[in-house]
Design an enzyme around this catalytic site. Structure first.
Site, PDB file in Angstrom:
ATOM      1  CB  SER A 384      44.373   5.356  -4.586  1.00 15.96           C
ATOM      2  OG  SER A 384      44.101   4.988  -5.918  1.00 15.96           O
ATOM      3  CG  ASP A 504      36.427   5.966  -5.073  1.00 11.08           C
ATOM      4  OD1 ASP A 504      36.617   6.116  -6.294  1.00 11.08           O
ATOM      5  OD2 ASP A 504      37.336   5.696  -4.265  1.00 11.08           O
ATOM      6  CG  HIS A 535      40.057   7.819  -5.698  1.00 12.04           C
ATOM      7  ND1 HIS A 535      39.810   6.535  -5.266  1.00 12.04           N
ATOM      8  CD2 HIS A 535      41.371   7.845  -6.028  1.00 12.04           C
ATOM      9  CE1 HIS A 535      40.915   5.820  -5.332  1.00 12.04           C
ATOM     10  NE2 HIS A 535      41.879   6.595  -5.789  1.00 12.04           N
TER      11      HIS A 535
END
Length: 809
Positions: A384, A504, A535
Site C-alpha cells: 500500500s 483490490d 488489499h
C-alpha cells in the site's frame, strides 16, 4: 485424526526451484554439514544414517533420536531405524518418499498411502525422482531436492529444519553469524534473540516545516549480529508513514453537488502547496572509514511494528530498516502525501545506507553515526503506502537501491483518488483524499510540544493542499501531475517486483497495470504477481512459494549470488479465480486477441436500441441504510430499490469458458439531460456458483516460524464460498462526461447531445466458466466511490453504436 479438506486439495507450487550439478549438490550439502567433509570415508549406509539423524535437530539425546527414527515408517511393516540398519548400496525410492512425506508434515493414512507415496507427491505437486532404487548419486539428488521441497506448512524443508535449530546445532557460532547460501538462497543462520536494535537520525536536504533547518528523519534499524566487522549486510528498507502512529481524521463530505467545469486544460492551474525550500546536499565526512569517528546509537526502539517479509529475511542476513518520513513522530517536516519532497525524504535513508548522506545519534546533530555494517545494497519492501514509496524511490534512480518488492502499490496518486475527471474514493474509504491521508499520517501531532511549534505553518499548508487537490472538479492538474511516478520511469535503474490483488478496490489494479506497461516500454525488468485477494499480503499462502521466489530474487540482487533469478522468476504469475492452487504463467497480462460485443446485438436485451436510466438513487441509498459494499452487492444483484438507476445487459449463457485478460474497454455513445454528467460501468460474472472468496481465511494458527526463535505466522488461503452467490464483480470504471478525451482537458457538454466516449475498465484476469453470463451494468453515481450528487439526471445510451471490447486469453 481429522484432516481438514483444504489439505487434500492443496498444491504446493515451486516456481523458485532449481537443481545444480551433482558436484555442486555435494559441495552445498557439505557446506551445511548434512554431508560430512570426509565423505569418501563413509559407506553409503553410513551417509544415509548421518543424513537422517541430522534431520532431527530438536532430538539431541541418543534415546530420543532413535525413538523418532522408529516413529517414521518406510512401509506398512518397517520403520526407518530398522531400515537404516540394513541398507547397503541402494535406498528404495518408495521407502524414501514415504519417509519424506512424513518429514514434510503429512500424515499416513490421512494424507497419503504408504503403498503409493508417489501418488501423493504428484497430487501435492511436490518434486521427486522417478527411480525404483537410489544409488549414492541419485540418493544425493533426492536428498538435495527434499531439502528444497515445500512442507505441509508451505516452508521449505530446510527452512523448517533451521527453525527447529538445525544450523544452531550443526554450525559453530562464528559460522552462524555470517550469511550462508544453499540452492541459491540465503539461509536462516542468524538467531532472532541476538538481533541488534537501534535508532538514528538521517539528515535530509529538505525544510518542509519552514524552520530554517534540514529536516531530520528518525530511522529504526534491526540487524543481525555478525561474526566480525568485515561482514557487511544488505538492508531491506520499508518507508512506512504509519510506523509511529496515526491520528483520527474526518473524511471529506461526498454528498455534494457535481461541478460544471469551465472548458480548458486543468494543468494550467497554479499549485501553491508544492513549494518548499531545499538545501544543497551536504558532503559526507572524510572520516567515514575511521571507526573512532563513528558513534554508537543511543536509542533502542520498542514495540516496533515490523513487516513480516522483512522479519523472514532478518534471520537470513538482511537488516531491516524502517523510517516513517517527514512530518512523523520523531522526525522534522510536515506530511505532503505523494509529493517530490516525500520521495526525497524516502531516498535520504537509502543514501545514508549507501554512504552518501550524514546521520546522527540524536537530534542534537553532534555525533555522527555511519552505517558501517551495511554493504550499501538496499531493497525496498512494503504494501500500500509502503509499497508506493518504494516505487517512488525507484523512479529517482538513487544509488544503492538494487530492487523493489512493492505490494498493492500506487503508481500515480491520481489513479488512487481520481478517475477520468472524477473524484473516486478507494473502496470503503469514501471521502478520503490527499488531505485526509496527510493529516492521518502527521503523527508529530502526538507530541504536544513538538506540534505547537509548527501548527500554524502546517494549518496554512493543509489549506493550500485542500485547494490544490481540487475535489470540486476531479481533473488532472499540476498537483496530481507531480504525484504521478510514471512520469519519471526513465530514471528507474533497478528491477521491480510487483504484487497486486485482482480484487483490490483500494489501490486499484490499473496502478500496477500501467506501471507494467511503461516499465516494459523502457526495457526495465518487471516481475508481476497477481492474486485473487483484496488489499493484502500473500507471503503466508502455502499454494505459492512466495518466500522462496523473493529469497532467490534478493539473494541475487543484494548478495550478488549468481542463481539465475531473472530467468527462474516468471514474468507473470497469476492466480486463477476458479482454483486457489492454480497459479498460471502467461507470457503477458493482456492477451493480443480481442473480442468485441455490440451492446444491442450480443447482449440479451429486450426493446429499443436506445435505453435510458435516471440517476436519482442517492436518497434511496441513504434510506436503505446500506454500507458501501452492501450497496454494491445489492446493485449488482438488481435490487428493485436501485433498478431505475441502471441499465443491465447480459450475454446468453456461455457455451465455452471465456478468459478475460488486461483492460476491457467500453466504447459508449451516451447523452445526458443536463450540461454535465458521469458514467460508471461494471463488468459482472452472472450465474449461481460457489465462487472463490476474495478474503483469505486462516488454515492453521502459528503454523510456522520466521527463523530460529523467530516470530510465528499463520497460514492462509482463499477458499470456495460455502454458499452460492448469483453474481460477482469483475471490473469497474467511472468517467466524467466533461473529460471524455483526457483527465486534464475539460470540455463542454450540451444537454441531450450524444457523445462518443471510451471508458477503459480496471484490468483483470478472469476465467468465466461455461454456463455463466457476462454482464455489463451502466449507471452513473457509485455510492461507494464517486461524489453522491442528489439529482434527477436522465442518461440515454445508444446501444447499437456502443460496444465492449475484451482481450481474450
Amino acid at each position: 485424526m481429522s484432516i481438514k479438506p483444504w489439505r487434500k486439495a492443496m498444491k504446493y507450487h515451486q516456481f523458485a526451484k532449481t537443481l545444480p550439478t551433482l558436484d555442486q549438490q555435494i559441495l552445498e550439502l557439505q557446506e551445511i554439514d548434512l554431508y560430512p567433509v570426509d565423505l569418501a570415508q563413509y559407506s553409503f549406509g553410513q551417509v544415509a544414517q548421518h543424513v537422517y539423524r541430522h534431520f532431527l535437530p530438536d532430538f539431541r539425546s541418543q534415546v530420543t533420536l532413535e525413538t523418532q527414527l522408529h516413529n517414521l515408517l518406510v512401509d506398512e511393516n518397517q520403520d526407518l531405524f530398522s531400515y537404516l540398519a540394513r541398507i547397503n548400496e541402494t535406498f528404495n525410492s518408495k521407502a524414501f518418499y514415504n519417509v519424506a512425506l512424513q518429514l514434510l508434515g503429512f500424515f499416513s493414512p490421512q494424507d497419503f498411502s504408504l503403498a503409493d507415496p508417489l501418488f501423493a507427491m504428484t497430487k501435492f505437486d511436490l518434486p521427486y525422482l522417478d527411480e525404483t532404487n537410489f544409488d549414492f548419486n541419485t540418493f544425493t539428488t533426492a536428498i538435495y531436492q527434499l531439502l528444497n521441497t515445500r512442507c505441509q506448512n508451505g516452508l521449505l524443508f530446510l527452512d523448517n529444519l533451521a527453525n527447529r535449530g538445525y544450523f544452531a546445532t550443526n554450525l559453530n557460532a562464528r559460522k552462524q553469524q555470517r550469511p550462508l547460501f544453499f540452492n541459491g538462497k540465503a539461509q536462516a543462520t542468524f538467531a532472532a534473540d541476538q538481533f541488534i536494535r537501534e535508532v538514528v537520525y538521517v539528515e535530509s536536504d529538505l525544510d518542509t516545516d519552514h524552520d530554517g533547518q534540514r529536516d531530520l528523519l528518525q530511522t529504526t534499524i534491526i540487524r543481525p549480529k555478525v561474526a566480525n566487522s568485515f561482514i557487511k549486510l544488505p538492508a531491506l528498507y520499508t518507508a512506512n508513514p504509519y510506523f509511529l502512529g496515526t491520528t483520527d481524521t474526518k473524511m471529506n463530505d461526498v454528498d455534494v453537488p457535481m461541478a460544471i467545469k469551465n472548458p480548458g486544460d486543468a494543468r494550467e492551474a497554479v499549485d501553491k502547496f508544492d513549494q518548499f525550500h531545499e538545501f544543497s546536499t551536504k558532503p559526507v565526512s572524510d572520516n567515514q572509514n575511521d571507526p573512532f569517528a563513528n558513534h554508537p546509537s543511543v536509542i533502542t526502539p520498542n514495540n516496533v511494528g515490523t513487516v513480516t517479509l522483512s522479519d523472514f529475511f532478518l534471520a537470513r542476513g538482511f537488516a531491516s530498516v524502517y523510517a516513517a518520513g517527514i512530518g512523523t513522530r520523531g522526525s522534522d517536516g510536515i506530511r505532503t502525501c505523494g509529493s517530490p519532497e516525500e520521495t526525497k525524504s524516502t531516498i535520504a535513508i537509502i543514501e545514508w545506507l549507501h554512504g552518501d548522506r550524514r546521520a546522527y545519534t540524536d537530534r542534537s546533530r553532534q555525533d555522527e553515526v555511519i552505517a558501517d555494517w551495511c554493504s550499501g545494497h538496499v531493497a525496498m519492501t512494503g504494501k500500500s503506502y509502503l509499497g508506493t514509496l518504494a516505487v517512488a524511490a525507484a523512479t529517482t534512480g538513487v544509488a544503492g537501491l538494487d530492487t523493489v518488492i512493492s505490494e498493492a502499490a500506487i503508481s500515480s496518486w491520481y489513479d488512487y483518488y481520481r478517475e477520468h475527471g472524477l473524484v473516486v474514493a478507494p473502496e470503503t474509504f469514501q471521502g478520503e483524499d490527499a488531505n485526509v491521508l496527510t493529516n492521518e499520517c502527521f503523527s508529530r501531532q502526538k507530541d504536544a510540544g513538538d506540534y505547537a511549534k509548527i501548527k500554524a505553518f502546517y494549518d496554512h499548508k493543509l489549506k493550500q493542499m485542500i485547494h490544490d487537490q481540487d475535489r470540486e472538479s476531479g481533473s488532472y492538474n499540476h498537483f496530481w501531475e507531480v504525484r504521478n511516478y510514471r512520469r519519471d520511469i526513465a530514471k528507474v535503474k533497478c528491477p521491480i517486483v510487483s504484487v497486486h490483488g485482482l480484487n483490490d478496490w483500494n489501490v486499484k489494479p490499473k496502478n500496477v497495470f500501467k506501471l507494467n506497461q511503461v516499465l516494459k516500454e523502457a526495457g526495465i525488468a518487471h516481475k508481476v504477481i497477481l492474486h485473487q485477494g483484496q488489499h493484502i499480503y500473500i507471503n503466508n499462502f502455502p499454494s505459492l512459494d512466495f518466500y522462496d521466489l523473493i529469497n532467490l530474487w534478493l539473494t541475487n540482487k543484494l548478495f550478488q549470488q549468481e542463481n539465475h533469478a531473472d530467468q527462474i522468476f516468471p514474468d507473470y504469475l497469476i492466480q486463477s479465480n476458479l482454483n486457489e492452487s492454480d497459479w498460471q504463467t502467461p507470457d503477458d497480462w493482456q492477451a493480443t486477441a480481442q473480442k468485441s460485443y455490440n451492446l444491442a446485438i450480443d447482449f440479451d436485451h429486450k426493446g429499443d436500441s436506445e435505453v435510458r436510466f435516471v440517476d436519482d438513487g442517492v436518497q434511496a441509498f441513504h434510506d436503505s441504510k446500506l454500507k458501501d459494499l452492501a450497496w454494491e452487492q445489492a446493485f449488482i444483484q438488481e435490487d428493485p430499490r436501485f433498478s431505475q438507476n441502471q441499465v443491465v445487459l447480459k450475454t446468453s449463457s456461455l457455451s465455452n469458458e471465456l478468459l478475460i485478460t488486461g483492460r476491457p474497454v467500453l466504447n459508449l455513445r451516451v447523452k445526458s439531460s443536463a450540461n454535465y454528467g458521469l458514467i460508471s460501468a461494471m463488468l459482472v460474472d452472472y450465474g449461481e456458483a460457489n465462487r472463490l472468496t476474495t478474503r483469505p481465511q486462516i488454515l492453521e494458527f502459528a503454523a510456522r516460524e520466521l527463523g530460529y526463535h523467530g516470530k510465528q505466522e499463520n497460514t492462509m488461503a482463499f477458499k470456495q464460498a460455502s454458499q452460492a452467490t448469483p453474481a460477482k464483480l469483475i471490473a469497474k470504471s467511472h468517467i466524467n462526461l466533461q473529460n471524455r478525451t483526457t483527465a486534464y482537458q475539460n470540455e463542454a457538454v450540451q444537454p441531450e447531445t450524444y457523445y462518443d466516449l471510451q471508458l477503459p475498465l480496471q484490468p483483470t484476469y478472469y476465467h468465466l466458466p461455461a454456463g455463466r453470463q457476462l454482464g455489463l451494468i451502466i449507471y452513473a453515481t457509485d455510492m461507494g466511490m464517486t461524489i453522491r450528487h442528489e439529482n434527477n439526471l436522465e442518461y440515454t445510451i445508444d446501444l447499437a453504436n456502443s460496444n465492449l471490447t475484451i482481450h481474450q486469453g
